[in-house]
Scaffold this motif. Sequence first.
Motif, PDB file in Angstrom:
ATOM      1  N   ASP A   1      -5.541   1.445   3.941  1.00 38.27           N
ATOM      2  CA  ASP A   1      -6.617   0.802   3.189  1.00 38.27           C
ATOM      3  C   ASP A   1      -6.431  -0.703   3.274  1.00 38.27           C
ATOM      4  O   ASP A   1      -5.335  -1.223   2.991  1.00 38.27           O
ATOM      5  CB  ASP A   1      -6.584   1.233   1.716  1.00 38.27           C
ATOM      6  CG  ASP A   1      -6.922   2.705   1.535  1.00 38.27           C
ATOM      7  OD1 ASP A   1      -8.114   3.047   1.548  1.00 38.27           O
ATOM      8  OD2 ASP A   1      -5.978   3.508   1.394  1.00 38.27           O
ATOM      9  N   LEU A   2      -7.493  -1.417   3.660  1.00 37.40           N
ATOM     10  CA  LEU A   2      -7.419  -2.871   3.711  1.00 37.40           C
ATOM     11  C   LEU A   2      -7.270  -3.438   2.299  1.00 37.40           C
ATOM     12  O   LEU A   2      -7.812  -2.899   1.336  1.00 37.40           O
ATOM     13  CB  LEU A   2      -8.672  -3.442   4.370  1.00 37.40           C
ATOM     14  CG  LEU A   2      -8.836  -3.179   5.870  1.00 37.40           C
ATOM     15  CD1 LEU A   2     -10.142  -3.793   6.381  1.00 37.40           C
ATOM     16  CD2 LEU A   2      -7.657  -3.732   6.661  1.00 37.40           C
ATOM     17  N   ARG A   3      -6.523  -4.538   2.202  1.00 41.08           N
ATOM     18  CA  ARG A   3      -6.281  -5.212   0.932  1.00 41.08           C
ATOM     19  C   ARG A   3      -7.102  -6.504   0.860  1.00 41.08           C
ATOM     20  O   ARG A   3      -7.601  -6.999   1.868  1.00 41.08           O
ATOM     21  CB  ARG A   3      -4.792  -5.560   0.790  1.00 41.08           C
ATOM     22  CG  ARG A   3      -3.869  -4.359   0.738  1.00 41.08           C
ATOM     23  CD  ARG A   3      -2.396  -4.805   0.768  1.00 41.08           C
ATOM     24  NE  ARG A   3      -2.108  -5.764  -0.289  1.00 41.08           N
ATOM     25  CZ  ARG A   3      -1.688  -5.420  -1.520  1.00 41.08           C
ATOM     26  NH1 ARG A   3      -1.516  -4.150  -1.826  1.00 41.08           N
ATOM     27  NH2 ARG A   3      -1.425  -6.346  -2.422  1.00 41.08           N
ATOM     28  N   ALA A   4      -7.183  -7.054  -0.345  1.00 40.94           N
ATOM     29  CA  ALA A   4      -7.877  -8.326  -0.527  1.00 40.94           C
ATOM     30  C   ALA A   4      -6.994  -9.504  -0.127  1.00 40.94           C
ATOM     31  O   ALA A   4      -7.499 -10.587   0.185  1.00 40.94           O
ATOM     32  CB  ALA A   4      -8.325  -8.481  -1.979  1.00 40.94           C
ATOM     33  N   ASP A   5      -5.663  -9.296  -0.134  1.00 39.74           N
ATOM     34  CA  ASP A   5      -4.752 -10.357   0.283  1.00 39.74           C
ATOM     35  C   ASP A   5      -4.212 -10.052   1.685  1.00 39.74           C
ATOM     36  O   ASP A   5      -4.762  -9.218   2.398  1.00 39.74           O
ATOM     37  CB  ASP A   5      -3.616 -10.522  -0.734  1.00 39.74           C
ATOM     38  CG  ASP A   5      -2.829  -9.221  -0.952  1.00 39.74           C
ATOM     39  OD1 ASP A   5      -2.836  -8.357  -0.046  1.00 39.74           O
ATOM     40  OD2 ASP A   5      -2.200  -9.066  -2.022  1.00 39.74           O
ATOM     41  N   GLU A   6      -3.124 -10.722   2.080  1.00 39.41           N
ATOM     42  CA  GLU A   6      -2.599 -10.572   3.434  1.00 39.41           C
ATOM     43  C   GLU A   6      -1.317  -9.735   3.489  1.00 39.41           C
ATOM     44  O   GLU A   6      -0.678  -9.661   4.541  1.00 39.41           O
ATOM     45  CB  GLU A   6      -2.337 -11.957   4.043  1.00 39.41           C
ATOM     46  CG  GLU A   6      -3.592 -12.806   4.185  1.00 39.41           C
ATOM     47  CD  GLU A   6      -3.288 -14.246   4.574  1.00 39.41           C
ATOM     48  OE1 GLU A   6      -2.090 -14.556   4.812  1.00 39.41           O
ATOM     49  OE2 GLU A   6      -4.233 -15.057   4.638  1.00 39.41           O
ATOM     50  N   ARG A   7      -0.957  -9.066   2.406  1.00 41.83           N
ATOM     51  CA  ARG A   7       0.311  -8.348   2.351  1.00 41.83           C
ATOM     52  C   ARG A   7       0.234  -6.998   3.067  1.00 41.83           C
ATOM     53  O   ARG A   7      -0.807  -6.331   3.074  1.00 41.83           O
ATOM     54  CB  ARG A   7       0.737  -8.117   0.904  1.00 41.83           C
ATOM     55  CG  ARG A   7       1.052  -9.381   0.135  1.00 41.83           C
ATOM     56  CD  ARG A   7       1.346  -9.052  -1.318  1.00 41.83           C
ATOM     57  NE  ARG A   7       2.506  -8.165  -1.425  1.00 41.83           N
ATOM     58  CZ  ARG A   7       2.624  -7.222  -2.356  1.00 41.83           C
ATOM     59  NH1 ARG A   7       1.655  -7.022  -3.240  1.00 41.83           N
ATOM     60  NH2 ARG A   7       3.709  -6.465  -2.397  1.00 41.83           N
ATOM     61  N   ILE A   8       1.353  -6.614   3.673  1.00 43.91           N
ATOM     62  CA  ILE A   8       1.533  -5.264   4.222  1.00 43.91           C
ATOM     63  C   ILE A   8       2.378  -4.496   3.206  1.00 43.91           C
ATOM     64  O   ILE A   8       3.531  -4.859   2.958  1.00 43.91           O
ATOM     65  CB  ILE A   8       2.238  -5.294   5.593  1.00 43.91           C
ATOM     66  CG1 ILE A   8       1.481  -6.187   6.583  1.00 43.91           C
ATOM     67  CG2 ILE A   8       2.410  -3.875   6.130  1.00 43.91           C
ATOM     68  CD1 ILE A   8       0.077  -5.721   6.911  1.00 43.91           C
ATOM     69  N   VAL A   9       1.819  -3.430   2.630  1.00 41.00           N
ATOM     70  CA  VAL A   9       2.486  -2.735   1.528  1.00 41.00           C
ATOM     71  C   VAL A   9       2.572  -1.244   1.830  1.00 41.00           C
ATOM     72  O   VAL A   9       1.547  -0.597   2.077  1.00 41.00           O
ATOM     73  CB  VAL A   9       1.745  -2.946   0.184  1.00 41.00           C
ATOM     74  CG1 VAL A   9       2.459  -2.184  -0.934  1.00 41.00           C
ATOM     75  CG2 VAL A   9       1.643  -4.427  -0.147  1.00 41.00           C
ATOM     76  N   ARG A  10       3.777  -0.717   1.823  1.00 41.10           N
ATOM     77  CA  ARG A  10       3.956   0.737   1.901  1.00 41.10           C
ATOM     78  C   ARG A  10       3.925   1.293   0.489  1.00 41.10           C
ATOM     79  O   ARG A  10       4.789   0.976  -0.322  1.00 41.10           O
ATOM     80  CB  ARG A  10       5.289   1.066   2.584  1.00 41.10           C
ATOM     81  CG  ARG A  10       5.458   2.548   2.917  1.00 41.10           C
ATOM     82  CD  ARG A  10       6.864   2.844   3.416  1.00 41.10           C
ATOM     83  NE  ARG A  10       7.844   2.728   2.326  1.00 41.10           N
ATOM     84  CZ  ARG A  10       9.163   2.811   2.494  1.00 41.10           C
ATOM     85  NH1 ARG A  10       9.666   2.988   3.694  1.00 41.10           N
ATOM     86  NH2 ARG A  10       9.991   2.704   1.461  1.00 41.10           N
ATOM     87  N   THR A  11       2.933   2.100   0.205  1.00 39.47           N
ATOM     88  CA  THR A  11       2.741   2.573  -1.165  1.00 39.47           C
ATOM     89  C   THR A  11       3.488   3.870  -1.453  1.00 39.47           C
ATOM     90  O   THR A  11       3.498   4.338  -2.586  1.00 39.47           O
ATOM     91  CB  THR A  11       1.246   2.779  -1.456  1.00 39.47           C
ATOM     92  OG1 THR A  11       0.712   3.769  -0.564  1.00 39.47           O
ATOM     93  CG2 THR A  11       0.476   1.478  -1.272  1.00 39.47           C
TER      94      THR A  11
END
Length: 301
Positions: free
Chosen positions: A48-58
């Motif tokens: 899912d694309l985020r509003a910021d630039e972070r790469i997050v493993r949920t």
Amino acid sequence: MRRTSLHDCPAPAKLNLFLHVNGRRADGYHLLQTVFQMVDHGDLLHFDLRADERIVRTTDVPGVPEQGDLIVRALLLLQAAYARRHGHPPQGIDVAIDKRLPMGGGLGGGSSDAATALMAANALWEAGFSREELMALALPLGADIPFFIFGQTAFAEGVGEALLPVEAPDCWYVVIEPGVAVPTAAIFCSEHLTRDTKPVRITDFSRHTMNRTDSTGFGKNDLQAVAVSLFPPVAQAIDWLSAHGDARMTGSGACVFCAFSSEAEADTVLQQVPGIWRAWKAKALMHHPLNTVLQVSAVIE
């Protein structure tokens, strides 16, 4: 309309139908020959694309910290490459994982996850990188990742990065997980590993498998002898499965597989696997299933 998410993206397992060690380079890397075969069993990833630039493993993955995860490392590399090409970074991405493949199993789970992440992010970001560019970007992270991006059954040489498409029988496999994680480094560093198997040609494999209904009988896995000496559960799984066909280890272990010409044969054996092991059946895949989701051509010339 631009997509903002991609869910249920497959990251299939791979089997090494044979794995020969032909030598060792001055830098310590081993020269290999193998045939990589994808199967229809693996992990599922959700993006899912985020509003910021972070790469997050949920999703929490026991034993794998987020910043050390190949998925995250691959996406950070692609994000940086995108920024160099387009002059600005793309949106960040949340990544969730339905993990089915064991770590240290020789099935390429982490590498497959990373490849799926690169292909999915390339599509979500509309980054425009070719398959060959993605393969080159991924190679420093691991020699198996380019194969999954290559996306079809492949004869591999070098450290695993030199790939050619090859036909293999459209068969079924029974795979046993012996319940141990085999560290790749422990196998390749062993003084007992033979490193002088005579090179074969892609035509040798093709001639052997021509008109066959399964993938058995060609070559061997040079890493197997070391793995079974260090990890008795691998030896036990091979011994049991060998009663039903040409059982062998995949990769540097620990998983063990045997090919069958029909699903019915695979089912019969699967029902007999002792309860001490986790086991499953899978069908050979000729092409990466994510290509269909992304509507990408499955052929590399």
